[in-house]
Design an enzyme around this catalytic site. Sequence first.
Site, PDB file in Angstrom:
ATOM      1  N   GLU A   1       7.387   7.443   0.459  1.00 32.01           N
ATOM      2  CA  GLU A   1       6.433   6.358   0.758  1.00 32.01           C
ATOM      3  C   GLU A   1       5.062   7.013   0.844  1.00 32.01           C
ATOM      4  OE1 GLU A   1       6.661   4.468   4.635  1.00 32.01           O
ATOM      5  OE2 GLU A   1       5.165   2.975   4.088  1.00 32.01           O
TER       6      GLU A   1
ATOM      7  N   ASP B   1       1.131  10.886   4.345  1.00 32.30           N
ATOM      8  CA  ASP B   1      -0.210  10.347   4.607  1.00 32.30           C
ATOM      9  C   ASP B   1      -1.055  11.501   5.140  1.00 32.30           C
ATOM     10  OD1 ASP B   1      -1.197   7.123   5.193  1.00 32.30           O
ATOM     11  OD2 ASP B   1      -2.472   8.737   5.959  1.00 32.30           O
TER      12      ASP B   1
ATOM     13  N   ASP C   1      -5.261   2.055  -0.347  1.00 29.08           N
ATOM     14  CA  ASP C   1      -6.671   1.689  -0.490  1.00 29.08           C
ATOM     15  C   ASP C   1      -6.917   1.362  -1.961  1.00 29.08           C
ATOM     16  OD1 ASP C   1      -7.466   2.339   2.256  1.00 29.08           O
ATOM     17  OD2 ASP C   1      -6.989   4.398   1.674  1.00 29.08           O
TER      18      ASP C   1
ATOM     19  N   ASP D   1      -2.262  -6.361  -1.487  1.00 28.07           N
ATOM     20  CA  ASP D   1      -2.951  -7.651  -1.297  1.00 28.07           C
ATOM     21  C   ASP D   1      -4.174  -7.697  -2.217  1.00 28.07           C
ATOM     22  OD1 ASP D   1      -4.231  -5.518   0.273  1.00 28.07           O
ATOM     23  OD2 ASP D   1      -5.679  -7.105   0.697  1.00 28.07           O
TER      24      ASP D   1
HETATM   25  C1  LIG Z   1      -4.774   0.802   3.830  1.00 30.52           C
HETATM   26  S1  LIG Z   1      -3.834   2.072   4.587  1.00 30.52           S
HETATM   27  C2  LIG Z   1      -2.175   1.469   4.394  1.00 30.52           C
HETATM   28  C3  LIG Z   1      -1.207   2.133   5.332  1.00 30.52           C
HETATM   29  C4  LIG Z   1       0.221   1.543   5.296  1.00 30.52           C
HETATM   30  N1  LIG Z   1       0.854   1.738   4.016  1.00 30.52           N
HETATM   31  C5  LIG Z   1       0.212   0.094   5.679  1.00 30.52           C
HETATM   32  O1  LIG Z   1       0.528  -0.750   4.826  1.00 30.52           O
HETATM   33  O2  LIG Z   1      -0.056  -0.200   6.858  1.00 30.52           O
HETATM   34  C6  LIG Z   1      -3.957   3.360   3.397  1.00 30.52           C
HETATM   35  C7  LIG Z   1      -3.442   4.709   3.880  1.00 30.52           C
HETATM   36  O3  LIG Z   1      -3.550   5.616   2.799  1.00 30.52           O
HETATM   37  C8  LIG Z   1      -3.872   6.904   3.313  1.00 30.52           C
HETATM   38  N2  LIG Z   1      -4.448   7.649   2.181  1.00 30.52           N
HETATM   39  C9  LIG Z   1      -5.388   7.193   1.293  1.00 30.52           C
HETATM   40  N3  LIG Z   1      -5.629   8.116   0.346  1.00 30.52           N
HETATM   41  C10 LIG Z   1      -4.808   9.170   0.626  1.00 30.52           C
HETATM   42  C11 LIG Z   1      -4.578  10.441   0.007  1.00 30.52           C
HETATM   43  N4  LIG Z   1      -5.233  10.794  -1.104  1.00 30.52           N
HETATM   44  N5  LIG Z   1      -3.668  11.277   0.568  1.00 30.52           N
HETATM   45  C12 LIG Z   1      -3.008  10.924   1.697  1.00 30.52           C
HETATM   46  N6  LIG Z   1      -3.180   9.743   2.322  1.00 30.52           N
HETATM   47  C13 LIG Z   1      -4.064   8.875   1.795  1.00 30.52           C
HETATM   48  C14 LIG Z   1      -4.823   6.612   4.465  1.00 30.52           C
HETATM   49  O4  LIG Z   1      -4.848   7.660   5.389  1.00 30.52           O
HETATM   50  C15 LIG Z   1      -4.201   5.326   5.034  1.00 30.52           C
HETATM   51  O5  LIG Z   1      -3.304   5.594   6.095  1.00 30.52           O
END
Ligand SMILES: C[S@@+](CC[C@H](N)C(=O)[O-])C[C@H]1O[C@@H](n2cnc3c(N)ncnc32)[C@H](O)[C@@H]1O
Length: 230
Positions: free
Chosen positions: A57, A82, A131, A167
């Site tokens: 994941e 993450d 993101d 989304d």
């Molecule tokens: C919008 S949040 C979604 C978190 C989770 N999947 C949720 O639905 O609640 C995006 C996550 O991606 C992680 N993230 C973004 N780019 C990343 C990268 N290049 N390497 C590791 N983590 C990353 C951020 O730290 C964040 O926790």
Amino acid sequence: MGKDKLKKFAKYKSFPFCYENLSFDQPQLIDSQNQAVSIAGQWKPTLGVALGDLILELACGKGEYTVGMAEHYPENGYIGVDIKGARMHQGACFVNDKKLSNAAFIRSRIELIEHFFSPGEVDGIFIIFPDPFLRNRSASRRLTSPPFLDRYRKICDPKATIRLKTDSPELYKYTLGVIQKQKLQIKYQIDDVYAGQCSLWGLQEIQTFYETMHLEAKRTIMYVEFNLFT
Ligand SMILES: C[S@@+](CC[C@H](N)C(=O)[O-])C[C@H]1O[C@@H](n2cnc3c(N)ncnc32)[C@H](O)[C@@H]1O
């Protein structure tokens, strides 16, 4: 970092099933004893997976899919990845409390993912509300962009699928475009996850932190699952 985050982070680091690596120069995993470990090629035995799949994941946040799927499918192994350890602390505490032996977490940048697994070791990848990086010049940071798919190909089994739940209509459309350009096969495409009943377990049953916020804002949730290899 605030005191609360530091506490959560320290707790995350204390669990034997939590690893981290933040170095592009020395991309080796560090365990809870601060020891460098190489588990690449050994994840299935490490998680007690005999015949099941190993599923990642990516951008797991609090790790709701990692723990939800690990509990529901004990024959498989699940690893949340993450960069934010304080967030993964929630999933890690759940794994610890429920004594799940088939789940683990890696705190690292997803850009480094190919260093932590052997070729063909991973059977599938969830990317849940990543993101969307909407600006065009950030497109290569999207987790379904061609450079990331190439990284996944280095560690995935030829039958592996990528499962995106989002989304963001922009990221969804972008991903469908990449799939088309690369001539990849779509296994499931659901333009509105909650429009009707769904046969894929977990898609409606597991709601992440971000998903809950999007649902409260009445946003439509989309899902596409596609083969990584042609
Ligand atoms: C919008 S949040 C979604 C978190 C989770 N999947 C949720 O639905 O609640 C995006 C996550 O991606 C992680 N993230 C973004 N780019 C990343 C990268 N290049 N390497 C590791 N983590 C990353 C951020 O730290 C964040 O926790």
